[in-house]
Scaffold this motif. Structure first.
Motif, PDB file in Angstrom:
ATOM      1  N   THR A  21      -0.776  17.789  34.668  1.00 41.28           N
ATOM      2  CA  THR A  21      -1.930  17.715  33.778  1.00 41.28           C
ATOM      3  C   THR A  21      -3.039  18.650  34.261  1.00 41.28           C
ATOM      4  O   THR A  21      -3.405  18.649  35.431  1.00 41.28           O
ATOM      5  CB  THR A  21      -2.478  16.278  33.718  1.00 41.28           C
ATOM      6  OG1 THR A  21      -1.470  15.421  33.174  1.00 41.28           O
ATOM      7  CG2 THR A  21      -3.720  16.198  32.845  1.00 41.28           C
ATOM      8  N   LEU A  31      -2.191  27.896  29.928  1.00 40.91           N
ATOM      9  CA  LEU A  31      -1.706  26.609  29.437  1.00 40.91           C
ATOM     10  C   LEU A  31      -2.702  25.504  29.726  1.00 40.91           C
ATOM     11  O   LEU A  31      -3.338  25.487  30.792  1.00 40.91           O
ATOM     12  CB  LEU A  31      -0.366  26.235  30.106  1.00 40.91           C
ATOM     13  CG  LEU A  31       0.926  26.856  29.576  1.00 40.91           C
ATOM     14  CD1 LEU A  31       0.923  28.365  29.721  1.00 40.91           C
ATOM     15  CD2 LEU A  31       2.123  26.271  30.316  1.00 40.91           C
ATOM     16  N   LEU A  33      -2.162  21.555  29.846  1.00 46.16           N
ATOM     17  CA  LEU A  33      -1.072  20.588  29.776  1.00 46.16           C
ATOM     18  C   LEU A  33      -1.559  19.167  30.016  1.00 46.16           C
ATOM     19  O   LEU A  33      -2.524  18.933  30.753  1.00 46.16           O
ATOM     20  CB  LEU A  33       0.006  20.931  30.821  1.00 46.16           C
ATOM     21  CG  LEU A  33       0.657  22.314  30.704  1.00 46.16           C
ATOM     22  CD1 LEU A  33       1.650  22.519  31.843  1.00 46.16           C
ATOM     23  CD2 LEU A  33       1.339  22.489  29.349  1.00 46.16           C
ATOM     24  N   LYS A  34      -0.861  18.221  29.397  1.00 45.24           N
ATOM     25  CA  LYS A  34      -1.111  16.799  29.626  1.00 45.24           C
ATOM     26  C   LYS A  34       0.225  16.105  29.805  1.00 45.24           C
ATOM     27  O   LYS A  34       1.086  16.156  28.936  1.00 45.24           O
ATOM     28  CB  LYS A  34      -1.878  16.166  28.465  1.00 45.24           C
ATOM     29  CG  LYS A  34      -2.199  14.692  28.701  1.00 45.24           C
ATOM     30  CD  LYS A  34      -3.002  14.107  27.558  1.00 45.24           C
ATOM     31  CE  LYS A  34      -3.318  12.633  27.820  1.00 45.24           C
ATOM     32  NZ  LYS A  34      -4.092  12.036  26.695  1.00 45.24           N
ATOM     33  N   GLN A  35       0.402  15.475  30.963  1.00 37.47           N
ATOM     34  CA  GLN A  35       1.657  14.795  31.275  1.00 37.47           C
ATOM     35  C   GLN A  35       1.484  13.296  31.119  1.00 37.47           C
ATOM     36  O   GLN A  35       0.539  12.699  31.621  1.00 37.47           O
ATOM     37  CB  GLN A  35       2.089  15.116  32.707  1.00 37.47           C
ATOM     38  CG  GLN A  35       3.398  14.453  33.121  1.00 37.47           C
ATOM     39  CD  GLN A  35       3.785  14.798  34.542  1.00 37.47           C
ATOM     40  OE1 GLN A  35       3.293  15.776  35.092  1.00 37.47           O
ATOM     41  NE2 GLN A  35       4.644  13.989  35.141  1.00 37.47           N
ATOM     42  N   LEU A  40       5.436  15.819  27.775  1.00 37.00           N
ATOM     43  CA  LEU A  40       4.496  16.884  28.064  1.00 37.00           C
ATOM     44  C   LEU A  40       3.902  17.381  26.746  1.00 37.00           C
ATOM     45  O   LEU A  40       4.630  17.766  25.824  1.00 37.00           O
ATOM     46  CB  LEU A  40       5.213  18.034  28.779  1.00 37.00           C
ATOM     47  CG  LEU A  40       4.359  19.089  29.474  1.00 37.00           C
ATOM     48  CD1 LEU A  40       3.543  18.478  30.597  1.00 37.00           C
ATOM     49  CD2 LEU A  40       5.245  20.206  30.012  1.00 37.00           C
ATOM     50  N   THR A  41       2.586  17.341  26.631  1.00 38.93           N
ATOM     51  CA  THR A  41       1.901  17.856  25.445  1.00 38.93           C
ATOM     52  C   THR A  41       0.828  18.837  25.891  1.00 38.93           C
ATOM     53  O   THR A  41       0.567  19.009  27.084  1.00 38.93           O
ATOM     54  CB  THR A  41       1.246  16.714  24.639  1.00 38.93           C
ATOM     55  OG1 THR A  41       0.336  16.000  25.492  1.00 38.93           O
ATOM     56  CG2 THR A  41       2.297  15.753  24.110  1.00 38.93           C
ATOM     57  N   GLY A  42       0.179  19.479  24.927  1.00 42.34           N
ATOM     58  CA  GLY A  42      -0.893  20.404  25.259  1.00 42.34           C
ATOM     59  C   GLY A  42      -0.854  21.649  24.405  1.00 42.34           C
ATOM     60  O   GLY A  42      -0.255  21.683  23.319  1.00 42.34           O
ATOM     61  N   GLY A  57       7.818  19.091  24.498  1.00 43.45           N
ATOM     62  CA  GLY A  57       7.540  19.192  25.921  1.00 43.45           C
ATOM     63  C   GLY A  57       8.141  18.058  26.722  1.00 43.45           C
ATOM     64  O   GLY A  57       7.953  16.883  26.402  1.00 43.45           O
TER      65      GLY A  57
END
Length: 325
Positions: A21, A31, A33-35, A40-42, A57
């Motif tokens: 994240t 990037l 990112l959010k874990q 995984l999204t973002g 993701g």
């Protein structure tokens, strides 16, 4: 029981260490990112200001995969960074990322080595090429470098005529881990150090064309994220995966005043636009509409006369760069 507990604890510790994240940058990609567990999204894109949502993701241990339009990312966590490749058809783009916090040094960023000299390539055009760890510019003008370094257009830059006539050869090296955002900072610093460029920003109300969606609605469709290209010939433009801000910039060179994107559209679009470059031209086979009519009929967009505050750059620069270091 103690052994089982320690095993579970180690498992949770490993998961914590692989949390990606946050913001990552390097090479051609930035990037966010959010874990959430293995999900995984973002967003991702070439710069912080140009981001698009990722799809599908997944993170499995130290292995990350996701899609960004036509790009398929296959990455691994290696130490404090992320490495791998982005695939698009037969093309493989190396990806080397580090957390943005780790890239911030607290001071101005500079190229490791930079060679700057006058160009003898007069009449052969100009070219800027960005490769991992290397920026190469051939036959470029200072005005072109200012455009790239500060994300502005020609009409926003004031200064002596030589800014758009003197040409230079520049080769600069930088750590592979740095992304476009950091390279832009290095280019700004190079202009300041080697050409003594100073910038002063001021707002000026100008008469512009506002690019808006026409009453009949948009006639072009959103495209997937991927490599973009734009070609312009007399009376014809072909654009692949272009955003509205860039479209406004390209079309500005074909009309009598700046065009400012006021569509509110944030996606990428592919299109072909044809118009009669000569207002008095009549052709049996070619387009007879002027560019204003063609934009409405073929794209579903419209140019409206507006007043808008434009950010102007007023600068000082020296024609002869300081010696190479």
């Amino acid at each position: 029981m103690r052994i089982v507990f320690l095993g579970i604890f180690a498992c949770f510790l490993a998961l914590a260490e692989t949390d990606v994240t946050g913001k990552w940058a390097g090479g051609q990609f930035t990037l966010n990112l959010k874990q959430d567990g293995t999900k995984l999204t973002g967003t991702a894109g070439p710069m912080s200001s140009e981001q698009y949502p990722i799809q599908d993701g997944v993170i499995d241990g130290d292995h990350l995969t996701f899609h960004l339009g036509t790009f398929q990312f296959d990455l691994h966590i290696e130490g404090a960074g992320i490495k791998g490749q982005a695939k698009m058809g037969e093309q493989n783009v190396p990806v080397i990322l580090e957390r943005v916090e780790a890239l911030q040094t607290g001071g101005p960023l500079s190229f490791e080595v930079a060679s700057v000299k006058h160009s003898s390539a007069e009449g052969r055009g100009s070219n800027m090429r960005l490769d991992p760890g290397r920026l190469t510019c051939s036959g470029v003008t200072i005005k072109a470098l200012i455009r790239r370094a500060y994300s502005v257009q020609d009409y926003q830059i004031s200064g002596p005529d030589w800014l758009d006539s003197e040409r230079y050869e520049i080769t600069a090296k930088f750590p592979v881990k740095y992304g476009v955002d950091q390279i832009v900072q290095m280019l700004q610093n190079l202009l300041a150090e080697r050409f003594k460029l100073t910038i002063r920003r001021e707002k000026k109300d100008m008469t512009v064309y506002g690019l808006v969606v026409g009453k009949g609605g948009l006639k072009i469709h959103e495209a997937e994220v991927g490599n973009g290209s734009t070609s312009m010939n007399r009376g014809k433009m072909n654009a692949q995966r272009i955003n509205m801000v860039h479209l406004a910039e390209v079309l500005s060179g074909q009309v009598d005043r700046p065009i400012v994107d006021m569509t509110g559209l944030t996606g990428l679009y592919s299109m072909t636009l044809e118009w009669a470059p000569d207002a008095n031209a009549v052709s049996e086979n070619g387009p007879t509409a002027d560019i204003y009519t063609a934009i409405q009929q073929q794209l579903g967009l419209k140019l409206e006369v507006r007043k808008a505050p434009i950010d102007m750059l007023v600068e000082h620069a020296e024609k002869n760069p300081t010696e190479n270091l």
